[in-house]
Design an enzyme around this catalytic site. Structure first.
Site, short mmCIF file in Angstrom:
data_model
loop_
_atom_site.label_atom_id
_atom_site.label_comp_id
_atom_site.label_asym_id
_atom_site.label_seq_id
_atom_site.Cartn_x
_atom_site.Cartn_y
_atom_site.Cartn_z
N VAL A 59 92.24 33.96 61.92
CA VAL A 59 91.50 35.29 61.69
C VAL A 59 90.74 35.38 60.42
O VAL A 59 91.03 34.76 59.34
CB VAL A 59 92.88 36.33 61.23
CG1 VAL A 59 92.17 37.72 61.10
CG2 VAL A 59 93.82 36.36 62.61
N GLY A 88 97.01 31.45 62.84
CA GLY A 88 98.10 31.41 63.75
C GLY A 88 98.15 30.67 64.75
O GLY A 88 97.21 29.80 65.06
N ASP A 109 107.65 38.23 68.72
CA ASP A 109 107.36 37.77 67.69
C ASP A 109 107.37 38.64 66.34
O ASP A 109 106.58 38.78 65.53
CB ASP A 109 106.24 36.84 67.44
CG ASP A 109 105.87 35.77 66.45
OD1 ASP A 109 106.99 35.57 65.71
OD2 ASP A 109 104.96 35.30 66.15
N GLY A 130 93.63 34.42 57.65
CA GLY A 130 94.69 33.96 58.02
C GLY A 130 94.85 32.96 59.31
O GLY A 130 93.71 32.62 59.87
N LYS A 141 89.97 37.80 65.12
CA LYS A 141 90.67 36.63 65.47
C LYS A 141 89.69 35.88 66.27
O LYS A 141 89.32 36.28 67.70
CB LYS A 141 91.96 36.79 66.08
CG LYS A 141 92.78 35.76 66.10
CD LYS A 141 94.32 36.02 66.47
CE LYS A 141 95.23 34.82 66.41
NZ LYS A 141 96.56 35.21 66.54
N GLY A 154 95.22 31.35 66.85
CA GLY A 154 93.81 31.01 66.31
C GLY A 154 93.88 31.29 64.68
O GLY A 154 94.66 31.89 64.21
#
Ligand code: NAG
Ligand code: NAG
Ligand code: NAG
Ligand code: NAG
Ligand code: NAG
Ligand code: NAG
Ligand code: NAG
Length: 797
Positions: free
Chosen positions: A531, A526, A637, A524, A545, A529
């Site tokens: 992951v 984001g 979030d 992933g 991460k 950073g």
């Protein structure tokens, strides 16, 4: 396939024959048409076939009883995907009748195409006193010779939409796309050398024209092009090497082997190379100029949005606009209203992750959303504005738009288009007839972007990645930090054994590098950073991460990790450790095999009972963050990507405390750095100047619950029978309240993938709670503990 050698040898043979016989070839030679002879459309056998049979020239059907004189690869594909690859057309814009049309080589040396025996629709305009002949070569070139062997005309000088190997693209030549897959007449896209000697792709549309390749935001030299060489020539060899005098080069994916190849500008504006090894095989696509096909200008016309969908893309009109021509997207969409100049009569509808390229009134850096709104309202011709906030550096860009062209949506685009609509056009409770969920299933296609090999791509990607964009794995990081809290002492050896009892520890960079196999398995991305999946030295699988831009001051970082690390709750993700070495900042979290709520909703793996449990569990986690833990923490979030599911589908909230770790400034710093969270799930307070409280999380939670109920994300827009648009919220409210004529239709809200298997009573409660959570006025929203109480109370009944 023949290259120049074959061409020259053919030429010599011809020349010798001419000299020796001084008599025209008869049409019995299948590759040659002699003077005074014709090819008739009424005789299917009237075709020219090149000597080795690679190409055929003849009448090609392009519509009902409509034909073009064309050249195609003789051998169709064994597969049905692309039956005959047409490489040249004489009369693409004026097809001829299927009867009594013919191509004639006149005694004057002119080659003419006549429609139904009368009108000349096309001619080479050549004249010669000596004998002439027309010959189709194995290179795909159709050449008109005089008896002296002089080339009077050749099809290679007049390409349509395709360039063959060894066919030069020169200063006087352009490739023009066809109009659509079925309509082969001239379309809107062109490839040619521009006045600066740069090989260019141009959209030459109905109302406007614009260059889209090389990327218009780069100057030519940054795009790797030279403007100095004015020889203006580009050529593809049969091994798959393309070179152009402006220094642009590429080699095909299957470079190095002699193959049949064709470079074609397609109706969708992309330039693609196809190749096949043997006649009859399937054409394989081996290079393309423009992987991000929604960014090609004009692709959906004006006032529309191009979305990536599985297997391709689709066009849709923006809310308040309707399709101009039902059968042809090139005409785009037109407004169903007239904007008034009175600033009190317009409002803005945010379209997340949507960008319109070009046609800015200006660029206004560091404007807040409300300043940008005001600016747009003051301009009568402002149709909306593009707003982008770069979370990582606190910059924001405001671009008021005078035209909405080249629109596309990509989940990774960090900005929002605020569309200006008359107040009366924003839906309240009118009849909603359809929902349009923009950009579903974009993810795989976004991945394609990262494969881009040029610098521009990387830069573009970085911009995207830095933005607010919602990414799934981000959440893991926060938890880790929390566990770290007690690590105030930055001495590595002490840290290593710290909290050893709970398994929380400090890792060295080398350990994590090894655990993630050199950061190879990305799961992933984001704002903070990337992951990675990793296996720790003790064999536990972890989500690791690596922060892009974490607070570099180690003491502060450790202090924050300390706070976050102290949070311990079954509905918060667990942080196992961290790494702070030099500039490296990494967080180690537990890895949840079942992925995020978002993924599970998309793949329909969560049934009704699980959804209830997830709603309750998430409420518990948030209530703990807001009210019970040592230091109240706003998540800021909350979204389905940040709710992870363990093996029992119990939710665990991830990514809390991120803002502290990333040091994005305090909540009340400036109105710019206030903006956090993910578009679509953000409470109205973020945009207005109201104080930020835990009610922003309540609002986002309400949207998450609505998404679990409806199966539709906040990027869906509702349209009524007149095409007026609103948000998914207005759709739900409409269904709940009904109208004077229509009774409330609660069942219709429910996610269709549930197939009616849900408990109506519980659904009503969830819906009621969710709608309270998304009240505009934050004081009308309940607190998380109140939400939890309501849910648990009813659960017991
Ligand atoms: C093909 O497109 C051209 C140009 O827009 C149009 O004039 C023509 O009618 C179209 N032909 C067919 C068969 O649709
Ligand atoms: C492609 O052709 C050009 C010009 O002939 C040559 O300079 C270049 O080395 C070739 N590229 C490859 C990969 O062979
Ligand atoms: C210009 O381009 C042509 C074709 O690629 C090449 O042969 C020629 O050497 C170039 N001229 C200069 C001055 O670089
Ligand atoms: C829509 O487009 C088609 C194809 O370009 C054209 O033939 C037709 O006339 C257009 N219709 C309208 C209403 O403009
Ligand atoms: C717009 O609204 C403001 C406040 O409601 C009012 O003072 C102003 O006169 C209005 N402007 C116009 C042009 O109607
Ligand atoms: C915008 O704001 C940032 C951060 O506050 C600042 O560094 C930058 O210089 C500003 N840019 C302009 C053009 O004012
Ligand atoms: C709403 O839709 C229903 C059914 O389509 C229709 O009968 C009704 O007249 C519509 N009401 C309004 C206000 O448009």
């Amino acid at each position: 396939m023949d290259s120049a050698m074959a061409f020259i040898s053919n030429l010599l043979v011809l020349h010798i024959l001419c000299l020796s016989t001084s008599y025209p070839f008869s049409s019995s030679m299948p590759d040659t048409l002699g003077e005074g002879l014709s090819l008739s459309i009424d005789k299917p056998s009237d075709v020219l076939t090149s000597r080795e049979g690679v190409f055929t020239a003849g009448f090609f059907p392009v519509g009902d009883n409509a034909y073009c004189f064309a050249i195609w690869f003789s051998e169709p594909s064994y597969y049905n995907d692309d039956n005959r690859a047409v490489v040249w057309m004489a009369n693409r814009d004026s097809p001829v009748n299927g009867r009594r049309s013919k191509l004639t080589l006149l005694k004057t040396g002119n080659l003419i195409l006549t429609d139904a025996g009368k009108a000349t629709v096309w001619s080479t305009g050549t004249a010669s006193l000596s004998l002439t002949r027309l010959q189709l070569y194995n290179s795909g070139n159709l050449v008109l010779f005089s008896s002296e062997g002089v080339v009077l005309w050749q099809s290679f000088d007049w390409p349509a939409d395709t360039l063959l190997t060894e066919q030069p693209l020169t200063r006087s030549v352009e490739l023009v796309s066809s109009r659509s897959p079925t309509n082969l007449s001239s379309g809107f896209y062109k490839l040619f050398f521009d006045n600066n000697n740069v090989l260019t792709l141009l959209y030459d549309g109905i109302e406007i024209s614009s260059v889209y390749w090389p990327y218009p935001w780069l100057i030519s030299t940054d795009a790797g092009r030279s403007t100095y060489n004015n020889s203006r020539i580009a050529i593809l060899d049969s091994f798959g090497n393309f070179t152009s005098s402006d220094d642009f080069t590429f080699v095909s994916a299957d470079y190095g082997v002699r193959m049949q190849r064709r470079l074609k500008i397609e109706y969708d504006g992309n330039l693609r190379l196809y190749s096949r090894k043997n006649a009859g095989e399937r054409w394989v696509f081996s290079w393309e100029a423009y992987p991000r096909t929604c960014n090609i200008h004009g692709i959906c016309g004006a006032n529309s949005i191009c979305n990536y969908v599985p297997g391709g893309r689709e066009c849709s009109c923006i809310p308040g606009y309707k399709l101009r021509n039902q059968t042809d997207w090139s005409y785009g969409c037109e407004p169903q209203f007239k904007l008034s100049c009175n600033k009190n009569e317009s409002k803005f509808l945010p379209l997340d992750s949507v960008e319109y390229y070009g046609y800015d009134y200006g660029f206004f850096p560091n404007y807040t959303i409300s300043e940008c709104e005001d600016l747009c309202l003051q301009l009568c011709n402002c149709m909306g504005f593009q707003f982008t906030f770069y979370e990582d550096n606190g910059y924001s860009n405001c671009y008021p738009k005078t035209m909405l062209l080249n629109g596309y949506r990509a989940a990774s685009f960090p900005g929002t288009l605020y569309l200006r609509l008359p107040k009366t056009f924003l839906l309240s409770d009118s009849n909603i007839s359809s929902l349009n969920c923009l950009g579903q299933g974009i993810k795989q296609l976004d991945r394609m972007y990262t494969k881009g090999h040029t610098n521009e791509f990387v830069q573009f990607m970085l911009w995207f990645a830095c933005g607010l964009g919602g990414f799934e794995v981000l959440c893991f990081l926060l938890v880790w930090y929390l566990l770290l809290t007690s690590h105030q002492n930055s001495d590595a050896d002490v840290g290593r054994y710290f909290l050893a009892a709970t398994g929380f520890r400090r890792y060295s960079f080398a350990e994590l590098h090894k655990a993630t196999k050199g950061f190879s398995e990305e799961i992933g991305k984001g704002a903070g950073g990337i992951v990675y999946r990793g296996v720790l030295p003790d064999a536990r699988v972890a989500a690791i991460k690596r922060l892009n831009e974490a607070n570099p001051v180690e003491a502060e970082f450790l202090a924050e990790v300390n706070t976050i690390g102290r949070l311990n709750h079954m509905h918060l993700i667990e942080m196992w450790g961290y790494c702070a070495e030099g500039k490296q900042r990494l967080l180690v979290y537990e890895y949840l095999e079942n992925g995020s709520l978002k993924q599970n909703l998309d793949s329909n793996t969560v049934g009704w009972d699980k959804r209830i449990e997830i709603a309750v569990g998430t409420a518990k986690g948030l209530a703990y963050l807001h009210e019970e833990c040592l230091e109240w923490i706003l998540h800021c979030d909350v979204k389905p990507q940040n709710i992870l599911l363990d093996s029992n589908y119990q939710p665990k909230i991830a990514d809390f405390g991120m803002s502290k770790l990333l040091k994005r400034g305090e909540l009340n710093n400036s109105s710019l750095s206030r903006i956090r969270g993910t578009r679509g799930y953000m409470a109205p307070e973020w945009i207005s100047n109201l104080p930020i409280t835990s009610k922003v999380d309540v609002y986002s939670y309400g949207l998450v619950v609505l998404e679990m109920l409806t199966g539709k994300s906040p990027t869906c827009y509702a349209f009524d029978v007149n095409g007026l648009g609103g948000t998914i919220l207005s759709w739900v409210r409409h269904k709940v309240n009904g109208t004077s004529e229509v009774a409330p239709l609660l069942q219709e809200i429910m996610d269709p993938s549930m197939k009616g298997e849900f408990d109506m009573k519980k659904m009503k409660i969830l819906l009621e709670v969710a709608l309270k959570c998304v009240e505009e006025d934050k004081d009308k929203r309940p607190t998380m503990s109140h939400v939890l109480e309501t849910l648990l109370h009813h659960d017991k009944q």
